[in-house]
Structure formats: C-alpha cells, structure tokens
Design a protein around this motif. Structure first.
Motif, PDB file in Angstrom:
ATOM      1  N   LEU A 180     -25.648 156.292  50.684  1.00 27.44           N
ATOM      2  CA  LEU A 180     -26.133 155.273  51.602  1.00 27.44           C
ATOM      3  C   LEU A 180     -26.208 153.907  50.923  1.00 27.44           C
ATOM      4  O   LEU A 180     -26.379 153.813  49.705  1.00 27.44           O
ATOM      5  CB  LEU A 180     -27.539 155.623  52.114  1.00 27.44           C
ATOM      6  CG  LEU A 180     -27.726 156.964  52.821  1.00 27.44           C
ATOM      7  CD1 LEU A 180     -29.201 157.147  53.187  1.00 27.44           C
ATOM      8  CD2 LEU A 180     -26.842 157.078  54.057  1.00 27.44           C
ATOM      9  N   MET A 181     -26.114 152.869  51.757  1.00 26.96           N
ATOM     10  CA  MET A 181     -26.290 151.489  51.293  1.00 26.96           C
ATOM     11  C   MET A 181     -27.193 150.763  52.279  1.00 26.96           C
ATOM     12  O   MET A 181     -27.147 151.033  53.483  1.00 26.96           O
ATOM     13  CB  MET A 181     -24.940 150.769  51.205  1.00 26.96           C
ATOM     14  CG  MET A 181     -25.037 149.336  50.656  1.00 26.96           C
ATOM     15  SD  MET A 181     -25.266 148.069  51.913  1.00 26.96           S
ATOM     16  CE  MET A 181     -23.580 147.514  52.155  1.00 26.96           C
ATOM     17  N   SER A 227     -27.232 152.769  47.163  1.00 28.93           N
ATOM     18  CA  SER A 227     -26.935 151.395  46.784  1.00 28.93           C
ATOM     19  C   SER A 227     -27.920 150.467  47.484  1.00 28.93           C
ATOM     20  O   SER A 227     -27.838 150.237  48.695  1.00 28.93           O
ATOM     21  CB  SER A 227     -25.491 151.050  47.183  1.00 28.93           C
ATOM     22  OG  SER A 227     -25.219 149.676  46.980  1.00 28.93           O
ATOM     23  N   MET A 228     -28.867 149.923  46.721  1.00 29.93           N
ATOM     24  CA  MET A 228     -29.826 148.962  47.265  1.00 29.93           C
ATOM     25  C   MET A 228     -30.428 148.196  46.106  1.00 29.93           C
ATOM     26  O   MET A 228     -30.495 148.682  44.980  1.00 29.93           O
ATOM     27  CB  MET A 228     -30.915 149.641  48.096  1.00 29.93           C
ATOM     28  CG  MET A 228     -31.784 150.642  47.378  1.00 29.93           C
ATOM     29  SD  MET A 228     -32.985 151.421  48.518  1.00 29.93           S
ATOM     30  CE  MET A 228     -34.026 152.326  47.330  1.00 29.93           C
ATOM     31  N   ARG A 246     -38.367 154.171  52.736  1.00 31.39           N
ATOM     32  CA  ARG A 246     -37.670 154.809  53.857  1.00 31.39           C
ATOM     33  C   ARG A 246     -36.226 155.152  53.476  1.00 31.39           C
ATOM     34  O   ARG A 246     -35.713 156.226  53.823  1.00 31.39           O
ATOM     35  CB  ARG A 246     -37.694 153.910  55.090  1.00 31.39           C
ATOM     36  CG  ARG A 246     -39.089 153.719  55.692  1.00 31.39           C
ATOM     37  CD  ARG A 246     -39.023 153.164  57.112  1.00 31.39           C
ATOM     38  NE  ARG A 246     -38.305 151.897  57.193  1.00 31.39           N
ATOM     39  CZ  ARG A 246     -38.869 150.707  56.981  1.00 31.39           C
ATOM     40  NH1 ARG A 246     -40.158 150.621  56.632  1.00 31.39           N
ATOM     41  NH2 ARG A 246     -38.159 149.596  57.110  1.00 31.39           N
ATOM     42  N   MET A 247     -35.573 154.248  52.768  1.00 31.81           N
ATOM     43  CA  MET A 247     -34.189 154.527  52.349  1.00 31.81           C
ATOM     44  C   MET A 247     -34.131 155.718  51.402  1.00 31.81           C
ATOM     45  O   MET A 247     -33.220 156.553  51.496  1.00 31.81           O
ATOM     46  CB  MET A 247     -33.593 153.291  51.671  1.00 31.81           C
ATOM     47  CG  MET A 247     -33.108 152.220  52.627  1.00 31.81           C
ATOM     48  SD  MET A 247     -31.865 152.776  53.830  1.00 31.81           S
ATOM     49  CE  MET A 247     -30.584 153.408  52.738  1.00 31.81           C
ATOM     50  N   ALA A 248     -35.075 155.801  50.478  1.00 31.12           N
ATOM     51  CA  ALA A 248     -35.095 156.927  49.548  1.00 31.12           C
ATOM     52  C   ALA A 248     -35.256 158.249  50.292  1.00 31.12           C
ATOM     53  O   ALA A 248     -34.606 159.263  49.954  1.00 31.12           O
ATOM     54  CB  ALA A 248     -36.208 156.750  48.528  1.00 31.12           C
ATOM     55  N   GLY A 259     -35.649 154.592  43.632  1.00 34.32           N
ATOM     56  CA  GLY A 259     -34.545 155.544  43.595  1.00 34.32           C
ATOM     57  C   GLY A 259     -33.154 154.988  43.720  1.00 34.32           C
ATOM     58  O   GLY A 259     -32.189 155.766  43.839  1.00 34.32           O
ATOM     59  N   ALA A 260     -32.972 153.668  43.689  1.00 35.18           N
ATOM     60  CA  ALA A 260     -31.619 153.113  43.730  1.00 35.18           C
ATOM     61  C   ALA A 260     -30.816 153.632  42.543  1.00 35.18           C
ATOM     62  O   ALA A 260     -31.289 153.603  41.404  1.00 35.18           O
ATOM     63  CB  ALA A 260     -31.664 151.590  43.698  1.00 35.18           C
ATOM     64  N   THR A 261     -29.605 154.073  42.813  1.00 36.22           N
ATOM     65  CA  THR A 261     -28.707 154.498  41.739  1.00 36.22           C
ATOM     66  C   THR A 261     -27.632 153.460  41.464  1.00 36.22           C
ATOM     67  O   THR A 261     -26.879 153.582  40.508  1.00 36.22           O
ATOM     68  CB  THR A 261     -28.018 155.825  42.076  1.00 36.22           C
ATOM     69  OG1 THR A 261     -27.112 155.628  43.170  1.00 36.22           O
ATOM     70  CG2 THR A 261     -29.035 156.903  42.441  1.00 36.22           C
ATOM     71  N   MET A 262     -27.562 152.446  42.333  1.00 36.75           N
ATOM     72  CA  MET A 262     -26.614 151.343  42.162  1.00 36.75           C
ATOM     73  C   MET A 262     -27.271 150.072  42.671  1.00 36.75           C
ATOM     74  O   MET A 262     -27.880 150.069  43.738  1.00 36.75           O
ATOM     75  CB  MET A 262     -25.320 151.610  42.940  1.00 36.75           C
ATOM     76  CG  MET A 262     -24.262 150.520  42.829  1.00 36.75           C
ATOM     77  SD  MET A 262     -22.783 150.904  43.837  1.00 36.75           S
ATOM     78  CE  MET A 262     -22.112 152.285  42.910  1.00 36.75           C
ATOM     79  N   VAL A 263     -27.176 148.991  41.892  1.00 38.96           N
ATOM     80  CA  VAL A 263     -27.710 147.703  42.321  1.00 38.96           C
ATOM     81  C   VAL A 263     -26.578 146.688  42.328  1.00 38.96           C
ATOM     82  O   VAL A 263     -25.631 146.772  41.555  1.00 38.96           O
ATOM     83  CB  VAL A 263     -28.868 147.232  41.414  1.00 38.96           C
ATOM     84  CG1 VAL A 263     -30.054 148.178  41.516  1.00 38.96           C
ATOM     85  CG2 VAL A 263     -28.420 147.084  39.969  1.00 38.96           C
ATOM     86  N   ARG A 264     -26.704 145.699  43.230  1.00 37.11           N
ATOM     87  CA  ARG A 264     -25.634 144.739  43.458  1.00 37.11           C
ATOM     88  C   ARG A 264     -26.113 143.348  43.018  1.00 37.11           C
ATOM     89  O   ARG A 264     -27.004 142.768  43.642  1.00 37.11           O
ATOM     90  CB  ARG A 264     -25.260 144.737  44.948  1.00 37.11           C
ATOM     91  CG  ARG A 264     -24.966 146.141  45.484  1.00 37.11           C
ATOM     92  CD  ARG A 264     -24.599 146.136  46.967  1.00 37.11           C
ATOM     93  NE  ARG A 264     -25.608 145.535  47.823  1.00 37.11           N
ATOM     94  CZ  ARG A 264     -26.616 146.213  48.391  1.00 37.11           C
ATOM     95  NH1 ARG A 264     -26.767 147.517  48.161  1.00 37.11           N
ATOM     96  NH2 ARG A 264     -27.477 145.592  49.172  1.00 37.11           N
TER      97      ARG A 264
END
Length: 226
Positions: free
Chosen positions: A156-157, A194-195, A175-177, A208-213
C-alpha cells in the motif's frame, strides 16, 4: 529546506527506525522535475530507487540513464492513457487506485519483463483533492492485482494530509498500518508500506512504513518553470 547529503539522510532514517524499534526503511529518492544529471549524481553516491510523478518526463530520464540499472517508481497519479508507457518503463507503480488501471497495466506489461510491482494508493484521509481508493476498496483491487500474472502486489501507499495536529497525523499512519497488516495477512507477498516524506518520516517509520519518499532534502528545491 536544507539540502542534506545522502549519507546524512540514511543516518536520519536509521536513527528514526532504531528509536521505534523497526527495521530501516527503503529510501525512495523523489526526482520529479529534477534533471537527469541530478539523478545521476545521486546514483553515483549509491542511491538506486527513484520516484517520479509524471510519466513522460520520467521516461526521458529512464531511457537516458538506462545504463545505470536504476529502479524507477511511479508515485504520481496515473491517467489510463499513460498506462501503456508506465507498464513498459517503470519497475513499480505505487499509485494504482482503480480497476481500470489494473487491467491496463497488466495488458501492457511486456512479456519479457518481470512482473510490474504494484502498490495500491489509499486516500486515507478522504480528501477530495487527493487520489487513491477508499479503504473499503482495497480487497477487491488486491484480488484483481494478485490474479494478473503480469503484476505483483507489493502493498500500500498513502499521502496522509499534513495536519498541523500531530495526533491527527499519527491517526492516519495508524490506520494505514492496520490496513497493511490486513492486506499482508491475505497476500503474504505484500511487504511494502510506502508512506512518509521529508516532513513526517519519523512518525511514518514509527508506525510501520517500510519505504519513505524524500525529494527536496536530497535534491534541493525543485526548479521553477520558466
């Protein structure tokens, strides 16, 4: 915003993850509107994954920098008429939010390429101005993606609203997690949430983000149109 070298950004991400007791996230360098030579300079420091918002702008960079073997993510809204270009040139599309895109990306992914990595974009704060599906639409989209051999569902992103109130920001990440945990339980290959961006990545990582932008902190301010 102050420009930081890549090692400093990676150290900041590591420290945020360590403080939260979580693994280091993947850094996606947001290179939209940046010239190819700026991407090349960051790649020379070891950065491999780059995020772009606009398909046609990105394709020119992807082709120019093809010898570097970089990983390219589409993070901007994808119009259906650009799906063919996206399917042919990107490694990841993080902004899938409707069934029509799933069909188009699967149809246009070239047979000789590995499956296209896909994230479902969620409009977690129900903002009229933001793209993304409603949380209740995730399951149907996930099932459609998982059923397409040309695509690989990775997670999810989201781009939560930049609320001044920290509690509201944390609530969106929470909520995203929870949505990601539900998705991963049903689709065990889903491994990416991704957040988080330059202004809020410590909170995103803690949830819990596993990818950050991150863009401006790496590249500096985006060039202004002439």
């Amino acid at each position: 915003m102050t420009l930081h070298p890549l090692p400093a950004i990676l150290t900041n991400l590591h420290n945020a993850a360590a403080a939260a007791g979580r693994p280091d996230p993947v850094l996606l360098a947001v290179s939209k509107t940046q010239p190819a030579d700026a991407v090349q300079a960051l790649a020379a420091q070891g950065q491999r994954a780059f995020g772009e918002n606009y398909v046609q702008e990105a394709v020119a960079k992807i082709e120019a920098l093809a010898p570097l073997g970089l990983e390219w993510h589409l993070i901007g809204h994808l119009q259906s008429n650009k799906a063919e270009l996206a399917a042919r040139h990107f490694d990841w599309v993080q902004s899938v939010d409707r069934p029509k895109l799933v069909t188009a990306l699967a149809a246009h992914r070239p047979p000789g390429q590995p499956p296209l990595n896909v994230l479902i974009q969620v409009n977690i704060d129900d903002e009229d101005s933001k793209h993304g599906c409603a949380p209740e639409d995730i399951d149907a989209l996930a099932a459609a993606i998982a059923a397409a051999p040309q695509l690989r569902l990775r997670g999810l992103m989201a781009i939560p609203a930049p609320w001044p109130d920290a509690a509201r920001r944390r609530a969106a990440f929470t909520r995203m997690a929870a949505l990601f945990a539900t998705l991963a339980a049903a689709h065990p290959l889903a491994d990416t949430l991704s957040m988080g961006m330059s202004s809020d990545y410590p909170e995103a990582i803690a949830h819990g983000a596993t990818m950050v932008r991150i863009g401006t902190a790496l590249f500096g301010a985006r060039p202004r149109p002439v």
